[in-house]
Design a protein around this motif. Structure first.
Motif, PDB file in Angstrom:
ATOM      1  N   LEU A  11       0.716  -1.161  -0.033  1.00  0.00           N
ATOM      2  CA  LEU A  11       0.029  -0.175   0.127  1.00  0.00           C
ATOM      3  C   LEU A  11       0.769   1.323   0.100  1.00  0.00           C
ATOM      4  CD1 LEU A  11      -2.499  -1.073   2.682  1.00  0.00           C
ATOM      5  CD2 LEU A  11      -2.883  -1.133   0.244  1.00  0.00           C
ATOM      6  N   THR A  38      -0.192  11.193   3.649  1.00  0.00           N
ATOM      7  CA  THR A  38      -1.132  10.034   3.872  1.00  0.00           C
ATOM      8  C   THR A  38      -1.617  10.183   5.037  1.00  0.00           C
ATOM      9  OG1 THR A  38       0.449   8.676   5.138  1.00  0.00           O
ATOM     10  CG2 THR A  38       0.486   8.282   2.646  1.00  0.00           C
ATOM     11  N   LEU A  58      -3.675  -1.457   9.846  1.00  0.00           N
ATOM     12  CA  LEU A  58      -2.551  -1.658   8.820  1.00  0.00           C
ATOM     13  C   LEU A  58      -1.502  -2.351   9.609  1.00  0.00           C
ATOM     14  CD1 LEU A  58      -3.062   1.736   6.873  1.00  0.00           C
ATOM     15  CD2 LEU A  58      -4.086  -0.507   6.171  1.00  0.00           C
TER      16      LEU A  58
END
Length: 358
Positions: A11, A38, A58
């Protein structure tokens, strides 16, 4: 979900994808400026924030490695286009690149980028500034192993306001807006609040909606055009004032770039609102391109004014202009920016290093 279970999920940001592809999958990395976009970067440690990763479910292993903006990101031949591998140097976010290209490398220097929306960014130096209302703190870049912070405010509608005039049939084409606005002695008391999708910095009000106020029977289309031009400058002023307040002192320099800087009326009106005379010029995407070349210059020991030559694929040679030459001699429109890199039109081409603009 399957890739996550097999631990093969990656990612990343757009730059990390290109960095991954150019060295043919050998490097999965981003720079700290893009990582900060991000919202998952810890601005103090320059690492992925473990608490935020946990909140979003994550794993750090899914994300690209964070490097300095001037690090080496591997080598590439661009799929065999180059005769031998060359190092990839200089990865940076677009607004950050504009700040660097304006040589805003000292604290309290800033730039305004005029585009569809606008970004106002100030170099805050090597110490993370305190939080301030109306603007955000982020990473400008990582250079020579050290972080440089910035204070920034983003506006939703600036150049897009002029596009709206064209869509509404009030203007034939965007390039005419400045001359129409300048043809009037004033705005006739007409003002436009361009909250078509809410207001960005420094208000952050997504419930606000656009409004035109002050019209009477004497109002003509030209007054609406002028109100649209002026609303761009008013928004920029509001953010510049918030950035200045965050800095705790006046800006030492303010530069500008982007297509709307060709609009003489807008630039003069803007300078009058801000009460200053700074560097306002039109180089389109040139500033972002120049940053990457400067990044190469500082990382590889300084290209200076020397020509670096490497063999071409067909027996010719590829010459590389030094950064100082480029900044003074390059004609407008001579810079090509593509997904593969930055180059010069004509006989000279940037080929000794591969650079990217995002």
């Amino acid at each position: 979900a399957g890739a996550a279970k097999e631990n093969i999920l990656c990612l990343g940001t757009g730059d990390s994808y290109l960095v991954f592809r150019l060295p043919e999958g050998r490097v999965f990395a981003t720079d700290c400026s893009n990582a900060s976009r991000t919202g998952l970067l810890n601005l103090d440690t320059l690492r992925w924030d473990t608490e935020l990763l946990e909140a979003y479910g994550l794993r750090e292993g899914f994300l690209p490695e964070i490097r300095m903006s001037d690090d080496c990101f591997g080598e590439t031949t661009i799929g065999g286009l180059l005769p031998r591998p060359v190092p990839i140097h200089g990865v940076l976010g677009d607004s950050h690149a504009a700040l660097f290209a304006h040589r805003c490398v000292e604290p309290y220097t800033a730039k305004v980028t005029y585009g569809t929306g606008s970004s106002i960014m100030m170099n805050a130096g090597g110490i993370r500034p305190r939080a301030s209302a109306g603007v955000v703190t982020s990473l400008a870049w990582g250079r020579r192993g050290k972080a440089v912070y910035c204070v920034e405010g983003n506006i939703n509608y600036t150049g897009a306001v002029i596009t709206w005039l064209v869509e509404m049939g009030l203007l034939e084409k965007p390039s005419l807006s400045g001359s129409i606005a300048a043809s009037l002695s004033g705005n006739g008391g007409v003002y436009l609040v361009p909250a078509f999708s809410g207001l960005g910095a420094p208000y952050f009000n997504d419930k606000a909606r656009a409004a035109i106020i002050g019209m009477d029977r004497s109002t003509r289309p030209a007054h609406l055009v002028r109100a649209a031009e002026e609303c761009i400058a008013y928004q920029i002023r509001d953010v510049v004032e918030s950035v200045t307040e965050a800095a705790g002192r006046p800006l030492s320099r303010l530069c500008a770039d982007g297509g709307p800087t060709r609009d003489r009326f807008l630039m003069r009106f803007q300078a009058g609102l801000l009460g200053r005379k700074d560097r306002f010029f039109d180089k389109k995407c040139f500033t972002a391109a120049l940053h990457l070349l400067q990044c190469l210059d500082m990382q590889t020991g300084g290209v200076g004014d020397k020509h670096h030559i490497i063999p071409g694929r067909r027996g010719g040679q590829i010459g590389v202009l030094g950064v100082q030459q480029l900044s003074h001699a390059i004609p407008q429109g001579a810079v090509q920016v593509t997904a593969q890199g930055v180059g010069l039109q004509g006989p000279a081409a940037v080929g000794a290093k591969v650079v990217q603009v995002f």
